[in-house]
Design an enzyme around this catalytic site. Structure first.
Site, PDB file in Angstrom:
ATOM      1  N   MET A   7       0.844  -1.198   0.000  1.00  0.00           N
ATOM      2  CA  MET A   7       0.000   0.000   0.000  1.00  0.00           C
ATOM      3  C   MET A   7       0.885   1.255   0.000  1.00  0.00           C
ATOM      4  SD  MET A   7      -3.452  -0.833   2.029  1.00  0.00           S
ATOM      5  CE  MET A   7      -2.877  -0.519   3.686  1.00  0.00           C
ATOM      6  N   GLY A   8       2.165   1.100  -0.342  1.00  0.00           N
ATOM      7  CA  GLY A   8       3.052   2.256  -0.399  1.00  0.00           C
ATOM      8  C   GLY A   8       3.513   2.712   0.973  1.00  0.00           C
TER       9      GLY A   8
ATOM     10  N   HIS B 208       8.933   1.206   3.549  1.00  0.00           N
ATOM     11  CA  HIS B 208       9.995   1.227   4.560  1.00  0.00           C
ATOM     12  C   HIS B 208      10.872  -0.004   4.356  1.00  0.00           C
ATOM     13  CE1 HIS B 208       7.486  -1.767   6.482  1.00  0.00           C
ATOM     14  NE2 HIS B 208       6.482  -0.907   6.575  1.00  0.00           N
TER      15      HIS B 208
ATOM     16  N   HIS C 268       9.247  -3.388   3.536  1.00  0.00           N
ATOM     17  CA  HIS C 268       8.885  -3.584   2.126  1.00  0.00           C
ATOM     18  C   HIS C 268      10.141  -3.885   1.296  1.00  0.00           C
ATOM     19  CE1 HIS C 268       5.556  -0.746   3.472  1.00  0.00           C
ATOM     20  NE2 HIS C 268       4.873  -1.758   3.013  1.00  0.00           N
TER      21      HIS C 268
ATOM     22  N   SER D  65       6.310  -0.481  10.276  1.00  0.00           N
ATOM     23  CA  SER D  65       4.956  -0.388   9.743  1.00  0.00           C
ATOM     24  C   SER D  65       4.753   1.014   9.184  1.00  0.00           C
ATOM     25  CB  SER D  65       3.937  -0.637  10.868  1.00  0.00           C
ATOM     26  OG  SER D  65       2.658  -0.175  10.483  1.00  0.00           O
ATOM     27  N   SER D  66       3.995   1.106   8.111  1.00  0.00           N
ATOM     28  CA  SER D  66       3.698   2.433   7.539  1.00  0.00           C
ATOM     29  C   SER D  66       2.941   3.273   8.552  1.00  0.00           C
ATOM     30  CB  SER D  66       2.864   2.295   6.264  1.00  0.00           C
ATOM     31  OG  SER D  66       3.499   1.423   5.371  1.00  0.00           O
ATOM     32  N   ARG D  67       2.244   2.626   9.492  1.00  0.00           N
ATOM     33  CA  ARG D  67       1.453   3.379  10.471  1.00  0.00           C
ATOM     34  C   ARG D  67       2.312   3.920  11.620  1.00  0.00           C
ATOM     35  NH1 ARG D  67      -2.901  -0.506   9.017  1.00  0.00           N
ATOM     36  NH2 ARG D  67      -4.574   0.761   8.141  1.00  0.00           N
TER      37      ARG D  67
ATOM     38  N   GLN E  59     -10.417  -2.665   1.847  1.00  0.00           N
ATOM     39  CA  GLN E  59      -9.976  -3.303   3.095  1.00  0.00           C
ATOM     40  C   GLN E  59     -10.049  -2.361   4.301  1.00  0.00           C
ATOM     41  OE1 GLN E  59      -5.991  -4.108   1.322  1.00  0.00           O
ATOM     42  NE2 GLN E  59      -5.200  -3.670   3.348  1.00  0.00           N
TER      43      GLN E  59
ATOM     44  N   GLY F 232       4.754 -10.294   3.869  1.00  0.00           N
ATOM     45  CA  GLY F 232       5.468 -10.233   5.135  1.00  0.00           C
ATOM     46  C   GLY F 232       4.768 -11.050   6.222  1.00  0.00           C
TER      47      GLY F 232
HETATM   48  P1  AMP Z   1       1.411  -2.916   3.493  1.00  0.00           P
HETATM   49  O1  AMP Z   1       1.995  -1.869   2.607  1.00  0.00           O
HETATM   50  O2  AMP Z   1       1.358  -2.538   4.933  1.00  0.00           O
HETATM   51  O3  AMP Z   1       0.111  -3.471   2.964  1.00  0.00           O
HETATM   52  O4  AMP Z   1       2.422  -4.137   3.445  1.00  0.00           O
HETATM   53  C1  AMP Z   1       2.832  -4.696   2.219  1.00  0.00           C
HETATM   54  C2  AMP Z   1       3.603  -5.956   2.493  1.00  0.00           C
HETATM   55  O5  AMP Z   1       4.745  -5.647   3.284  1.00  0.00           O
HETATM   56  C3  AMP Z   1       2.779  -6.993   3.290  1.00  0.00           C
HETATM   57  O6  AMP Z   1       3.067  -8.289   2.778  1.00  0.00           O
HETATM   58  C4  AMP Z   1       3.313  -6.818   4.678  1.00  0.00           C
HETATM   59  O7  AMP Z   1       3.192  -7.983   5.467  1.00  0.00           O
HETATM   60  C5  AMP Z   1       4.770  -6.490   4.412  1.00  0.00           C
HETATM   61  N1  AMP Z   1       5.379  -5.817   5.566  1.00  0.00           N
HETATM   62  C6  AMP Z   1       4.890  -4.728   6.228  1.00  0.00           C
HETATM   63  N2  AMP Z   1       5.684  -4.428   7.273  1.00  0.00           N
HETATM   64  C7  AMP Z   1       6.684  -5.352   7.281  1.00  0.00           C
HETATM   65  C8  AMP Z   1       7.816  -5.590   8.122  1.00  0.00           C
HETATM   66  N3  AMP Z   1       8.079  -4.824   9.181  1.00  0.00           N
HETATM   67  N4  AMP Z   1       8.615  -6.637   7.826  1.00  0.00           N
HETATM   68  C9  AMP Z   1       8.364  -7.440   6.766  1.00  0.00           C
HETATM   69  N5  AMP Z   1       7.322  -7.261   5.925  1.00  0.00           N
HETATM   70  C10 AMP Z   1       6.483  -6.239   6.180  1.00  0.00           C
END
Ligand code: AMP
Length: 284
Positions: A27-28, A31, A34, A183-185, A58, A145
């Site tokens: 979702m961009g 970090h 990703h 985490s992006s959050r 979602q 992840g």
């Molecule tokens: P998101 O952008 O949050 O939807 O995450 C995209 C992908 O990155 C998903 O498969 C997440 O599980 C993975 N991801 C997010 N945070 C981490 C992290 N700290 N370590 C490894 N993978 C991550």
């Protein structure tokens, strides 16, 4: 690196991609977590495609869809630096054309518990968008992840049941030096909240430690996890020990079930909802 913003251009680029194609759906607000998925994608594929899409289906109406970070230029740079071959960054209308009748994709048995209990429509949105991405990108492999453990479990089930011919690659959680899962959050955390957020990873480490020192009663461990989180001012949503494959509750913990136990936590630090987990192995 090509950038496609609609499905027709994506398909043109995809047709020219060579070798095994590995997809990293995101979702961009990229970090290092990703980036670790992108690195893994390079190891298992010849062409790496990243999708950047903040998926509205979602998010529940009261959630953070509008304010979710969207630093597009910085994300493009990170992808360039990481050697990504192509970026698929569709608009909402490209992903969900208003004239198309929508379809439900879900794994209800796994989607109603844990995250699903407080976010009942979340995983149906995730399954739908990932199924669409798979059909649009047609990857040979896709990296996810372990940070989003339940999501990974559900997507594995979806891929198996719907017979997607796609290798699902699980990638370890990348953490800050002090243990906080990236985490992006995390950008929402202000002041003391950054310290408070450590309550999640500390609770998980405590659970791992307790299992390794012989505690076999999940209820006792769950209670301690909760206490650790509360001591860090985290409003606990759940702090549980589950079977790593089925996410079912365990009556007691048998450490010889090596790798088959997972501790999962979720909670709010201020208004920021965070999740984390650790798979518990037989040896520390
Ligand atoms: P998101 O952008 O949050 O939807 O995450 C995209 C992908 O990155 C998903 O498969 C997440 O599980 C993975 N991801 C997010 N945070 C981490 C992290 N700290 N370590 C490894 N993978 C991550």
């Amino acid at each position: 690196m090509w950038i496609a913003k609609d499905v027709a251009s994506l398909r043109e680029y995809r047709a020219k991609a060579h070798g095994r194609v590995a997809l990293v759906p995101t979702m961009g607000a990229l970090h290092d977590g990703h980036v670790s998925l992108i690195k893994r994608a390079h190891e298992i594929g010849h062409t790496v495609i990243v999708s950047l899409f903040v998926n509205p289906t979602q998010f529940a109406p009261h959630e953070d869809l509008e304010k979710y970070p969207r630093p597009f230029e910085a994300d493009v740079k990170k992808c360039l630096d990481a050697g990504v071959d192509g970026l698929f960054a569709p608009t909402v209308d490209a992903m969900y054309p208003p004239e198309v009748v929508g379809c439900d994709v879900n794994v209800p048995e796994l989607a109603q518990v844990l995250e699903g209990a407080s976010r009942p429509t979340h995983f149906a949105g995730v399954c739908r968008v990932v199924a669409k991405l798979f059909n649009m990108v047609k990857p040979h492999a896709a990296c996810f992840g372990m940070k989003d453990y339940q999501q990974l479990t559900i997507l594995r089930a979806m891929v198996e049941d719907l017979a997607f011919d796609i290798q699902i690659e699980a990638c370890p959680t990348i953490r800050e030096d002090d243990g906080l899962a990236m985490s992006s959050r995390n950008v929402y955390l202000e002041g003391d909240q950054r310290q408070h957020a450590l309550g999640l990873s500390k609770a998980l480490k405590e659970a791992v430690q307790m299992v390794h020192t012989g505690e076999s009663d999940p209820a006792i461990i769950q209670q301690v996890m909760k206490q650790v989180m509360q001591a860090h001012h985290v409003a606990v949503d759940y702090a549980v020990i589950r079977h790593a494959h089925t996410l079912r509750e365990l009556d007691n913990i048998d450490i010889s079930l090596s790798g088959s136990i997972v501790a999962l936590v979720a909670g709010k630090v201020g208004n920021v909802r965070l999740i984390d987990n650790m798979v518990i192995k037989a040896t520390p």
